[in-house]
Design an enzyme around this catalytic site. Structure first.
Site, PDB file in Angstrom:
ATOM      1  N   ASP A   8      50.213  46.910  41.244  1.00 31.98           N
ATOM      2  CA  ASP A   8      50.770  47.674  40.123  1.00 31.98           C
ATOM      3  C   ASP A   8      49.982  48.984  40.043  1.00 31.98           C
ATOM      4  O   ASP A   8      49.177  49.304  40.934  1.00 31.98           O
ATOM      5  CB  ASP A   8      50.761  46.853  38.819  1.00 31.98           C
ATOM      6  CG  ASP A   8      49.358  46.635  38.258  1.00 31.98           C
ATOM      7  OD1 ASP A   8      48.357  47.033  38.906  1.00 31.98           O
ATOM      8  OD2 ASP A   8      49.261  46.049  37.161  1.00 31.98           O
ATOM      9  N   HIS A   9      50.190  49.730  38.962  1.00 30.34           N
ATOM     10  CA  HIS A   9      49.513  51.022  38.808  1.00 30.34           C
ATOM     11  C   HIS A   9      47.991  50.874  38.764  1.00 30.34           C
ATOM     12  O   HIS A   9      47.270  51.700  39.326  1.00 30.34           O
ATOM     13  CB  HIS A   9      50.002  51.718  37.536  1.00 30.34           C
ATOM     14  CG  HIS A   9      49.866  50.865  36.311  1.00 30.34           C
ATOM     15  ND1 HIS A   9      50.665  49.748  36.112  1.00 30.34           N
ATOM     16  CD2 HIS A   9      49.010  50.923  35.257  1.00 30.34           C
ATOM     17  CE1 HIS A   9      50.307  49.188  34.958  1.00 30.34           C
ATOM     18  NE2 HIS A   9      49.305  49.862  34.429  1.00 30.34           N
ATOM     19  N   CYS A  65      46.000  44.138  41.145  1.00 33.49           N
ATOM     20  CA  CYS A  65      46.310  44.685  39.817  1.00 33.49           C
ATOM     21  C   CYS A  65      44.971  44.984  39.150  1.00 33.49           C
ATOM     22  O   CYS A  65      43.949  45.022  39.832  1.00 33.49           O
ATOM     23  CB  CYS A  65      47.202  43.749  39.001  1.00 33.49           C
ATOM     24  SG  CYS A  65      46.494  42.143  38.569  1.00 33.49           S
ATOM     25  N   GLY A  66      44.952  45.222  37.867  1.00 28.13           N
ATOM     26  CA  GLY A  66      43.691  45.586  37.226  1.00 28.13           C
ATOM     27  C   GLY A  66      42.640  44.506  37.365  1.00 28.13           C
ATOM     28  O   GLY A  66      41.513  44.745  37.789  1.00 28.13           O
ATOM     29  N   HIS A  98      39.182  25.730  52.593  1.00 26.28           N
ATOM     30  CA  HIS A  98      39.446  24.478  51.872  1.00 26.28           C
ATOM     31  C   HIS A  98      40.845  24.416  51.259  1.00 26.28           C
ATOM     32  O   HIS A  98      41.432  23.343  51.177  1.00 26.28           O
ATOM     33  CB  HIS A  98      38.421  24.281  50.745  1.00 26.28           C
ATOM     34  CG  HIS A  98      37.078  23.840  51.237  1.00 26.28           C
ATOM     35  ND1 HIS A  98      36.153  23.220  50.427  1.00 26.28           N
ATOM     36  CD2 HIS A  98      36.489  23.935  52.458  1.00 26.28           C
ATOM     37  CE1 HIS A  98      35.057  22.941  51.123  1.00 26.28           C
ATOM     38  NE2 HIS A  98      35.229  23.380  52.357  1.00 26.28           N
ATOM     39  N   ASN A  99      41.345  25.552  50.785  1.00 25.01           N
ATOM     40  CA  ASN A  99      42.593  25.543  50.003  1.00 25.01           C
ATOM     41  C   ASN A  99      43.800  26.099  50.760  1.00 25.01           C
ATOM     42  O   ASN A  99      44.919  26.081  50.233  1.00 25.01           O
ATOM     43  CB  ASN A  99      42.411  26.335  48.699  1.00 25.01           C
ATOM     44  CG  ASN A  99      41.155  25.932  47.949  1.00 25.01           C
ATOM     45  OD1 ASN A  99      40.241  26.744  47.767  1.00 25.01           O
ATOM     46  ND2 ASN A  99      41.047  24.679  47.543  1.00 25.01           N
ATOM     47  N   ARG A 109      40.259  47.123  39.000  1.00 24.07           N
ATOM     48  CA  ARG A 109      39.381  47.763  38.018  1.00 24.07           C
ATOM     49  C   ARG A 109      37.948  47.233  38.059  1.00 24.07           C
ATOM     50  O   ARG A 109      37.093  47.726  37.330  1.00 24.07           O
ATOM     51  CB  ARG A 109      39.946  47.575  36.612  1.00 24.07           C
ATOM     52  CG  ARG A 109      41.187  48.431  36.354  1.00 24.07           C
ATOM     53  CD  ARG A 109      41.731  48.214  34.960  1.00 24.07           C
ATOM     54  NE  ARG A 109      42.848  49.117  34.698  1.00 24.07           N
ATOM     55  CZ  ARG A 109      43.873  48.824  33.891  1.00 24.07           C
ATOM     56  NH1 ARG A 109      43.923  47.659  33.274  1.00 24.07           N
ATOM     57  NH2 ARG A 109      44.844  49.686  33.706  1.00 24.07           N
ATOM     58  N   ARG A 132      40.232  16.620  55.837  1.00 21.67           N
ATOM     59  CA  ARG A 132      40.386  16.046  54.495  1.00 21.67           C
ATOM     60  C   ARG A 132      41.072  17.021  53.531  1.00 21.67           C
ATOM     61  O   ARG A 132      41.685  16.602  52.546  1.00 21.67           O
ATOM     62  CB  ARG A 132      39.021  15.622  53.939  1.00 21.67           C
ATOM     63  CG  ARG A 132      38.068  16.755  53.655  1.00 21.67           C
ATOM     64  CD  ARG A 132      36.662  16.261  53.353  1.00 21.67           C
ATOM     65  NE  ARG A 132      35.770  17.303  52.873  1.00 21.67           N
ATOM     66  CZ  ARG A 132      35.176  18.198  53.672  1.00 21.67           C
ATOM     67  NH1 ARG A 132      35.406  18.184  54.970  1.00 21.67           N
ATOM     68  NH2 ARG A 132      34.352  19.114  53.158  1.00 21.67           N
ATOM     69  N   ARG A 136      44.736  17.205  50.517  1.00 20.29           N
ATOM     70  CA  ARG A 136      44.595  17.785  49.172  1.00 20.29           C
ATOM     71  C   ARG A 136      45.576  18.939  48.966  1.00 20.29           C
ATOM     72  O   ARG A 136      46.170  19.075  47.896  1.00 20.29           O
ATOM     73  CB  ARG A 136      43.149  18.250  48.959  1.00 20.29           C
ATOM     74  CG  ARG A 136      42.201  17.058  48.964  1.00 20.29           C
ATOM     75  CD  ARG A 136      40.765  17.422  49.196  1.00 20.29           C
ATOM     76  NE  ARG A 136      39.945  16.215  49.321  1.00 20.29           N
ATOM     77  CZ  ARG A 136      38.691  16.203  49.742  1.00 20.29           C
ATOM     78  NH1 ARG A 136      38.090  17.316  50.089  1.00 20.29           N
ATOM     79  NH2 ARG A 136      38.036  15.055  49.822  1.00 20.29           N
TER      80      ARG A 136
END
Ligand code: RB5
Length: 149
Positions: A8-9, A65-66, A98-99, A109, A132, A136
């Site tokens: 965004d801005h 974004c900010g 992991h994710n 910002r 593992r 998950r």
């Protein structure tokens, strides 16, 4: 890598620098905007980048974004997206290994340029560990698909 990037801005200035950095590294970067500091609403950009990643048009996505928080929340509403807001490179590594995060969101910002470069470089260079963690991450998809373990 094929990357989609958007902001965004409030994230525009950092998005431009990160985009140049990624192109210089040889990545194929699609910029979905915004293209100025005129105020816009971040969900539209999160949707475009999220969809590109979820459909396989992009390998990974970057949103700014900010605070990185609105982008994170919005991108995570796209089915198949695992978006993480990161302000520290170590968390970029964890989010991939992991994710299996597929979208990273940055705080325009609050994050300086060298840190942002280190964060995205770490995110892109770190593979998902699987093992593992596979089960998950599948559990997250199950929740998204209306089930749950
Ligand atoms: C815009 O002022 C700001 O709210 C936005 O960039 C973002 O930080 C929202 O999460």
């Amino acid at each position: 890598m094929r990357l989609h990037i958007g902001s965004d801005h409030a994230g525009f200035a950092l998005k431009e620098r990160v985009k140049e950095h990624l192109i210089a590294e040889g990545h194929a970067v699609t910029d979905v905007g915004t293209h100025s500091e005129e105020a816009v609403d971040y969900p539209a950009y999160a949707l475009q980048v999220g969809r590109a990643v979820a459909t396989g048009q992009a390998d990974l996505g970057v949103l700014v974004c900010g605070s990185g928080l609105g982008m994170e929340i919005a991108a995570n509403k796209v089915h198949g997206v695992r978006a993480v807001q990161v302000i520290d490179p170590e968390f970029a590594r964890m989010a991939r290994s992991h994710n299996n995060a597929n979208v990273i969101t940055l705080a325009g910002r609050y994050t300086d340029e060298p840190t942002a470069f280190e964060i995205v470089d770490t995110f892109l260079a770190t593979p998902f560990e699987g093992g593992r963690h596979e089960r998950r991450v599948e559990g997250i998809s199950d929740i998204e698909n209306g089930g749950g373990r």
